[in-house]
Design an enzyme around this catalytic site. Structure first.
Site, PDB file in Angstrom:
ATOM      1  N   GLY A  28       1.007  -1.118  -0.050  1.00 37.83           N
ATOM      2  CA  GLY A  28      -0.043   0.006  -0.066  1.00 37.83           C
ATOM      3  C   GLY A  28       0.855   1.213  -0.077  1.00 37.83           C
ATOM      4  O   GLY A  28       2.140   1.038   0.107  1.00 37.83           O
ATOM      5  N   TYR A  29       0.185   2.479  -0.189  1.00 37.47           N
ATOM      6  CA  TYR A  29       0.911   3.556  -0.314  1.00 37.47           C
ATOM      7  C   TYR A  29       0.302   4.785   0.587  1.00 37.47           C
ATOM      8  O   TYR A  29      -0.637   4.833   0.979  1.00 37.47           O
ATOM      9  CB  TYR A  29       0.617   4.441  -1.632  1.00 37.47           C
TER      10      TYR A  29
END
Length: 159
Positions: A28-29
């Site tokens: 994820g970011y």
């Protein structure tokens, strides 16, 4: 200066078959701004925090640090944007080069890409027969963009 120089290709599924069971990835970011990407990733039983700068051709700055897997799980579940990127990564040696083939799941199911890191943009290599079209310069195929615009949302044009 740490940098990533990477070619990315679509994979011809009529030719390529997974060589083994691969390694599950979940990522994820924390930031996916054009100027910087901050990624949290688990790869099997390992976890990493990665910071990437903007791309110039197929080159960009990359800093990667191992982090505790429990911390990564918390970051992925609570602070990273959703949906997360889920994929299985396979490593395959061809003509002396190690290719990484990602088979995406979830919202990106159906997408399979091969990546090759090189030491110089002009480095020559023999392409495996299962390589399709090169998509290195197409930001649509960046994992950070797949998180916000998943493959399942793309229309009939799969550029």
């Amino acid at each position: 200066m740490p940098q990533e120089i990477e070619h990315k290709y679509l994979v011809r599924l009529d030719i390529w078959k997974p060589p083994d069971s691969g390694v599950p990835y979940r990522q994820g970011y924390l930031s996916s701004a054009k100027e910087r990407v901050v990624r949290v990733r688990t790869a099997g039983e390992q976890a990493f925090l990665t910071i990437k700068g903007p791309a110039s051709g197929i080159t960009r700055l990359e800093f990667e640090y191992a982090i505790p897997i429990a911390d990564a799980a918390t970051l992925l579940d609570t602070l990273c944007g959703h949906p997360l990127i889920e994929k299985t990564r396979y490593r395959q040696l061809f003509a002396g080069k190690m290719w990484e083939i990602d088979v995406f799941h979830g919202d990106n199911a159906g997408l399979v890409v091969a990546e090759l890191e090189v030491t110089d943009e002009s480095e020559q290599f023999e392409p495996p027969p299962w390589l399709g079209r090169e998509v290195s310069g197409n930001p649509r195929y960046f994992n950070s963009n797949l998180a916000s615009n998943p493959y399942k949302n793309w229309r009939t044009q799969r550029d």
